[in-house]
Design an enzyme around this catalytic site. Structure first.
Site, mmCIF file in Angstrom:
data_model
loop_
_atom_site.group_PDB
_atom_site.id
_atom_site.type_symbol
_atom_site.label_atom_id
_atom_site.label_comp_id
_atom_site.label_asym_id
_atom_site.label_seq_id
_atom_site.Cartn_x
_atom_site.Cartn_y
_atom_site.Cartn_z
ATOM 1 N N LYS A 58 -2.206 7.699 -14.662
ATOM 2 C CA LYS A 58 -3.636 7.788 -15.003
ATOM 3 C C LYS A 58 -3.834 7.896 -16.513
ATOM 4 C CE LYS A 58 -3.658 7.082 -11.373
ATOM 5 N NZ LYS A 58 -2.692 7.017 -10.257
ATOM 6 N N GLY A 122 18.350 22.731 -4.804
ATOM 7 C CA GLY A 122 18.455 23.670 -3.688
ATOM 8 C C GLY A 122 19.064 22.982 -2.479
ATOM 9 N N ILE A 194 0.885 0.987 -6.466
ATOM 10 C CA ILE A 194 1.586 1.032 -7.763
ATOM 11 C C ILE A 194 1.520 -0.340 -8.434
ATOM 12 C CG2 ILE A 194 3.844 1.323 -8.891
ATOM 13 C CD1 ILE A 194 4.499 3.472 -6.865
ATOM 14 N N GLU A 213 3.395 -10.696 -3.364
ATOM 15 C CA GLU A 213 3.168 -9.820 -2.201
ATOM 16 C C GLU A 213 3.591 -10.535 -0.919
ATOM 17 O OE1 GLU A 213 2.067 -6.657 -1.292
ATOM 18 O OE2 GLU A 213 2.229 -7.407 0.760
ATOM 19 N N ARG A 282 7.883 3.706 -0.808
ATOM 20 C CA ARG A 282 8.771 4.815 -1.181
ATOM 21 C C ARG A 282 9.478 5.370 0.052
ATOM 22 N NH1 ARG A 282 8.159 6.575 -6.219
ATOM 23 N NH2 ARG A 282 8.729 8.724 -5.760
ATOM 24 N N ALA A 330 -0.646 12.969 -3.325
ATOM 25 C CA ALA A 330 -0.484 14.308 -3.875
ATOM 26 C C ALA A 330 -1.411 15.308 -3.178
ATOM 27 C CB ALA A 330 -0.766 14.286 -5.370
ATOM 28 N N HIS A 454 -31.109 10.878 -10.833
ATOM 29 C CA HIS A 454 -31.384 9.539 -11.360
ATOM 30 C C HIS A 454 -31.321 9.563 -12.875
ATOM 31 C CE1 HIS A 454 -33.086 5.571 -11.787
ATOM 32 N NE2 HIS A 454 -33.881 6.068 -12.730
HETATM 33 P P1 FAD Z 1 7.262 15.084 -5.217
HETATM 34 O O1 FAD Z 1 6.114 15.048 -6.125
HETATM 35 O O2 FAD Z 1 8.151 13.899 -5.158
HETATM 36 O O3 FAD Z 1 8.106 16.363 -5.655
HETATM 37 C C1 FAD Z 1 9.334 16.664 -5.105
HETATM 38 C C2 FAD Z 1 10.097 17.536 -6.101
HETATM 39 O O4 FAD Z 1 11.227 18.079 -5.446
HETATM 40 C C3 FAD Z 1 10.648 16.775 -7.306
HETATM 41 O O5 FAD Z 1 10.387 17.508 -8.473
HETATM 42 C C4 FAD Z 1 12.137 16.704 -7.058
HETATM 43 O O6 FAD Z 1 12.907 16.699 -8.241
HETATM 44 C C5 FAD Z 1 12.351 18.004 -6.305
HETATM 45 N N1 FAD Z 1 13.535 18.034 -5.442
HETATM 46 C C6 FAD Z 1 13.926 17.116 -4.530
HETATM 47 N N2 FAD Z 1 15.040 17.558 -3.880
HETATM 48 C C7 FAD Z 1 15.327 18.768 -4.411
HETATM 49 C C8 FAD Z 1 16.326 19.723 -4.144
HETATM 50 N N3 FAD Z 1 17.241 19.534 -3.191
HETATM 51 N N4 FAD Z 1 16.338 20.850 -4.873
HETATM 52 C C9 FAD Z 1 15.407 21.068 -5.855
HETATM 53 N N5 FAD Z 1 14.420 20.198 -6.127
HETATM 54 C C10 FAD Z 1 14.385 19.075 -5.416
HETATM 55 N N6 FAD Z 1 -0.786 10.258 -5.328
HETATM 56 C C11 FAD Z 1 -2.084 10.560 -5.457
HETATM 57 O O7 FAD Z 1 -2.622 11.299 -4.625
HETATM 58 N N7 FAD Z 1 -2.844 10.073 -6.496
HETATM 59 C C12 FAD Z 1 -2.311 9.249 -7.426
HETATM 60 O O8 FAD Z 1 -3.020 8.832 -8.350
HETATM 61 C C13 FAD Z 1 -0.944 8.913 -7.317
HETATM 62 N N8 FAD Z 1 -0.380 8.099 -8.229
HETATM 63 C C14 FAD Z 1 0.951 7.799 -8.117
HETATM 64 C C15 FAD Z 1 1.497 6.933 -9.053
HETATM 65 C C16 FAD Z 1 2.831 6.598 -8.972
HETATM 66 C C17 FAD Z 1 3.417 5.658 -9.990
HETATM 67 C C18 FAD Z 1 3.642 7.157 -7.936
HETATM 68 C C19 FAD Z 1 5.094 6.845 -7.848
HETATM 69 C C20 FAD Z 1 3.093 8.013 -7.001
HETATM 70 C C21 FAD Z 1 1.739 8.330 -7.077
HETATM 71 N N9 FAD Z 1 1.129 9.162 -6.138
HETATM 72 C C22 FAD Z 1 -0.191 9.449 -6.242
HETATM 73 C C23 FAD Z 1 1.895 9.751 -5.027
HETATM 74 C C24 FAD Z 1 2.275 11.206 -5.362
HETATM 75 O O9 FAD Z 1 3.001 11.217 -6.571
HETATM 76 C C25 FAD Z 1 3.100 11.802 -4.239
HETATM 77 O O10 FAD Z 1 2.420 11.659 -3.017
HETATM 78 C C26 FAD Z 1 3.337 13.285 -4.497
HETATM 79 O O11 FAD Z 1 4.032 13.478 -5.705
HETATM 80 C C27 FAD Z 1 4.130 13.914 -3.353
HETATM 81 O O12 FAD Z 1 4.320 15.266 -3.622
HETATM 82 P P2 FAD Z 1 5.563 16.066 -3.044
HETATM 83 O O13 FAD Z 1 5.403 17.464 -3.528
HETATM 84 O O14 FAD Z 1 5.696 15.814 -1.603
HETATM 85 O O15 FAD Z 1 6.859 15.390 -3.721
HETATM 86 P P1 NAI Z 2 2.541 0.515 -1.138
HETATM 87 O O1 NAI Z 2 2.941 0.830 0.245
HETATM 88 O O2 NAI Z 2 1.204 0.936 -1.624
HETATM 89 O O3 NAI Z 2 2.642 -1.059 -1.378
HETATM 90 C C1 NAI Z 2 3.815 -1.762 -1.197
HETATM 91 C C2 NAI Z 2 3.470 -3.234 -1.089
HETATM 92 O O4 NAI Z 2 4.673 -3.968 -1.172
HETATM 93 C C3 NAI Z 2 2.812 -3.599 0.236
HETATM 94 O O5 NAI Z 2 1.659 -4.373 -0.004
HETATM 95 C C4 NAI Z 2 3.895 -4.360 0.973
HETATM 96 O O6 NAI Z 2 3.388 -5.333 1.840
HETATM 97 C C5 NAI Z 2 4.652 -4.985 -0.190
HETATM 98 N N1 NAI Z 2 6.035 -5.333 0.116
HETATM 99 C C6 NAI Z 2 6.930 -4.631 0.849
HETATM 100 N N2 NAI Z 2 8.111 -5.282 0.885
HETATM 101 C C7 NAI Z 2 7.951 -6.407 0.155
HETATM 102 C C8 NAI Z 2 8.823 -7.474 -0.189
HETATM 103 N N3 NAI Z 2 10.076 -7.518 0.225
HETATM 104 N N4 NAI Z 2 8.331 -8.476 -0.959
HETATM 105 C C9 NAI Z 2 7.050 -8.449 -1.403
HETATM 106 N N5 NAI Z 2 6.191 -7.467 -1.099
HETATM 107 C C10 NAI Z 2 6.642 -6.445 -0.344
HETATM 108 O O7 NAI Z 2 3.712 1.110 -2.056
HETATM 109 P P2 NAI Z 2 3.813 1.386 -3.611
HETATM 110 O O8 NAI Z 2 2.812 0.594 -4.371
HETATM 111 O O9 NAI Z 2 5.243 1.273 -3.933
HETATM 112 O O10 NAI Z 2 3.374 2.886 -3.722
HETATM 113 C C11 NAI Z 2 4.043 3.869 -2.946
HETATM 114 C C12 NAI Z 2 3.103 4.935 -2.537
HETATM 115 O O11 NAI Z 2 2.834 5.800 -3.637
HETATM 116 C C13 NAI Z 2 1.727 4.457 -2.108
HETATM 117 O O12 NAI Z 2 1.706 4.014 -0.789
HETATM 118 C C14 NAI Z 2 0.923 5.697 -2.260
HETATM 119 O O13 NAI Z 2 1.112 6.510 -1.140
HETATM 120 C C15 NAI Z 2 1.546 6.331 -3.481
HETATM 121 N N6 NAI Z 2 0.723 6.016 -4.652
HETATM 122 C C16 NAI Z 2 -0.568 6.451 -4.681
HETATM 123 C C17 NAI Z 2 -1.377 6.161 -5.742
HETATM 124 C C18 NAI Z 2 -2.788 6.599 -5.702
HETATM 125 O O14 NAI Z 2 -3.131 7.413 -4.871
HETATM 126 N N7 NAI Z 2 -3.649 6.101 -6.588
HETATM 127 C C19 NAI Z 2 -0.900 5.402 -6.908
HETATM 128 C C20 NAI Z 2 0.459 4.937 -6.741
HETATM 129 C C21 NAI Z 2 1.230 5.274 -5.673
#
Ligand code: FAD
Ligand code: NAI
Length: 475
Positions: A58, A122, A194, A213, A282, A330, A454
């Site tokens: 963001k 952990g 993503i 895609e 993921r 998140a 408004h």
């Molecule tokens: P995580 O955030 O993955 O945290 C897990 C933590 O556990 C990590 O710090 C890891 O190092 C630690 N860990 C793992 N195993 C161990 C262990 N054995 N011992 C100690 N520590 C450990 N979601 C949204 O809602 N809004 C968004 O805008 C958004 N944008 C995103 C953009 C990107 C590029 C990506 C990749 C994801 C995005 N997400 C977004 C998804 C969001 O990041 C995840 O859904 C969220 O982080 C999940 O939270 P969590 O606590 O389950 O796991």
């Molecule tokens: P995604 O599930 O959103 O999208 C993956 C895309 O890849 C799908 O459209 C799927 O059809 C395509 N795909 C899968 N296999 C493929 C292949 N072999 N060739 C071509 N296309 C293929 O997953 P993404 O973007 O990796 O994000 C992971 C997750 O992280 C999201 O689902 C979301 O839960 C979280 N996230 C949330 C954000 C937010 O809330 N704004 C921002 C970024 C991530």
């Protein structure tokens, strides 16, 4: 520091750190273990979200949007920018500062709430209903005990077989957030959340972005009408989205990546890119937890198996967030973390999966909650729909951002709101009203009768609610 805890949380992402804070608020002696390291090797709690997810993406979306406004958008407002330049190093540096502020904020919150923080990995040693031994492998190795364990170990980017992430040419989200020079040609595999967010960042900064895609439809989980509008708007901006492709061989050269693929018509192509982002979903992270050693059950897809209350098969072991079923968001992880802490305290924590909002932070933003029109059709639910375009909203005109619409879906008989879908400016903020309304099981008429300020974008929400009853006032 005490080594015996009521609650130990493994993982300090949004699921884990929030669970730990809530558990401490409820009076439990609580610890949180997180292994994420910053560039200096120090602790960086906050997980994927804070370090390589929500927060840095963001930050870059905001910076790149400012850049795009300065280069293309300001002129319309009579603001002439001369000598515009891009200092990418500074932009990335700002992003890193925002991340660090969030890491430090979490460490402060741990102190404030008296949550003991352990920096390291952990893993389960042994345990049963009477308690668990957890090994922490950090700078030193130590063992702590817990009556209750909450696993919140998150997720990792899924790799394409034969194209492992090197974070130099083939990038996961981690590399995609840290490209040091704007690539001329950027390839993105996967037009999901993503792919669209990171593709937008680098396109705005000057890259020619090609998104590949596999599915034949754009954003299949999104309401079709909204997805079509978003597709139109994003491709018009210059994001080249190719649907229905089949990826073949991916080869890396010294400074480039080539991707062989066939398009929807079956024609073969080779894309040559300076960098390739792979964003195809993921996978749950249970590496190094020793789940099998203590008999913690995983499901067939590798998620920790939990019931509706986030209980695992082991007594007093819970799991939340990306490592369990449900949307990888998140705020979903946080809600589960709070609910579990409250259940441990004998309360009735609850997560309503029907009202979890989704937001894609492209420009315009895409946000929704509840059912899509195609879901309602498939379920045979009788519904009424109302839409309102931002083109007819005074605030959107003043902003200079009139793209998109708000769409309401309501039950045909009871008028209860079943879904709200938005593509347009500040959709991420507007969707909250719909979430609140649905939590209170409001009807579209309830929203239609509420006074909205408004001029505001939220008037489009009210008008879409009015449109359900075919009585929009401004369209
Ligand atoms: P995580 O955030 O993955 O945290 C897990 C933590 O556990 C990590 O710090 C890891 O190092 C630690 N860990 C793992 N195993 C161990 C262990 N054995 N011992 C100690 N520590 C450990 N979601 C949204 O809602 N809004 C968004 O805008 C958004 N944008 C995103 C953009 C990107 C590029 C990506 C990749 C994801 C995005 N997400 C977004 C998804 C969001 O990041 C995840 O859904 C969220 O982080 C999940 O939270 P969590 O606590 O389950 O796991
Ligand atoms: P995604 O599930 O959103 O999208 C993956 C895309 O890849 C799908 O459209 C799927 O059809 C395509 N795909 C899968 N296999 C493929 C292949 N072999 N060739 C071509 N296309 C293929 O997953 P993404 O973007 O990796 O994000 C992971 C997750 O992280 C999201 O689902 C979301 O839960 C979280 N996230 C949330 C954000 C937010 O809330 N704004 C921002 C970024 C991530």
């Amino acid at each position: 520091m005490s080594k015996n805890f009521d609650v130990v949380v493994i993982g300090g992402g949004p699921g884990g750190y929030i669970a730990a804070i809530r558990a401490a608020q409820l009076g439990f002696n609580t610890a949180c273990i997180d292994e994420w390291k910053n560039q200096k090797g120090g602790p960086a709690p906050g997980g994927t979200c804070t370090n390589v997810g929500c927060i840095p993406s963001k930050a870059l979306l905001q910076s790149s949007e400012h850049y795009e406004h300065a280069s293309h958008g300001f002129a319309e407002h009579g603001i002439e920018v001369k000598g515009l330049g891009l200092n990418l190093e500074k932009m990335l540096g700002r992003k890193n500062t925002v991340v660090k502020q969030n890491n430090d904020g979490i460490l402060y919150l741990f102190k404030k709430n008296k949550v003991a923080f352990f920096h390291g990995r952990g893993s389960f040693v042994k345990g049963d209903a009477n308690g668990y031994e957890i090994k922490v492998a950090g700078a030193a190795e130590e063992t702590i005990t817990a009556k209750h364990v909450i696993v919140a170990t998150g997720s990792n980017a899924r790799a394409l077989p034969g194209a492992e992430f090197d974070e130099k040419l083939i990038l996961s989200n981690t590399g995609a957030l840290a490209i040091s020079e704007v690539p001329k040609k950027l390839g993105v595999i996967g037009a999901g959340v993503i792919g669209l967010e990171m593709g937008s960042v680098w396109r705005r900064l000057g890259a020619e972005v090609t998104v590949l895609e596999a599915l034949p439809t754009f954003l299949g989980a999104v309401d079709e009408q909204i997805a079509k509008e978003a597709h139109k708007l994003l491709t018009k901006q210059g994001l080249a989205v190719n649907l229905g492709v089949k990826i073949g061989a991916i080869k890396t050269g010294k400074n480039s990546v080539s991707v062989e693929y066939t398009d929807a018509k079956g024609e073969a192509h080779t894309g040559e890119f300076d960098k390739l982002i792979i964003s195809i979903g993921r996978t749950p992270n249970t590496i190094g937890l020793n789940a099998e050693g203590v008999g913690l059950k995983l499901d067939e897809r590798g998620f920790i198996a939990v019931d509706g209350d986030c209980k695992t098969n082991l007594p007093n072991v819970w799991a939340v967030g990306d490592v369990v079923r449900g949307p990888m968001l998140a705020h979903k992880a946080e809600e589960e973390g709070v609910a579990v802490a409250e259940r441990i305290a004998g309360q009735h924590g609850h997560v309503n999966f029907n009202t979890i909002p989704w937001v894609i932070y492209t420009s315009p933003e895409i946000a929704w909650v509840g059912k899509t029109e195609q879901q309602l059709k498939a379920e045979g639910v009788q519904y009424k729909a109302g839409t309102f375009p931002f083109l007819a909203n005074g605030r959107a005109r003043a902003l200079g951002d009139t793209s998109g619409m708000v769409k309401f879906l309501a039950d045909a008989k009871t008028d209860e709101i079943l879904g709200v879908h938005i593509v347009g400016p500040m959709a991420s903020e507007l969707i909250s009203e719909a979430v609140v309304a649905m939590e209170f099981r409001a009807s579209s008429e309830d929203i239609a009768r509420i006074c909205h300020a408004h001029p505001s974008l939220s008037e489009a929400t009210k008008e879409a609610a009015l449109a359900v009853d075919k009585r929009a006032l401004n369209f």
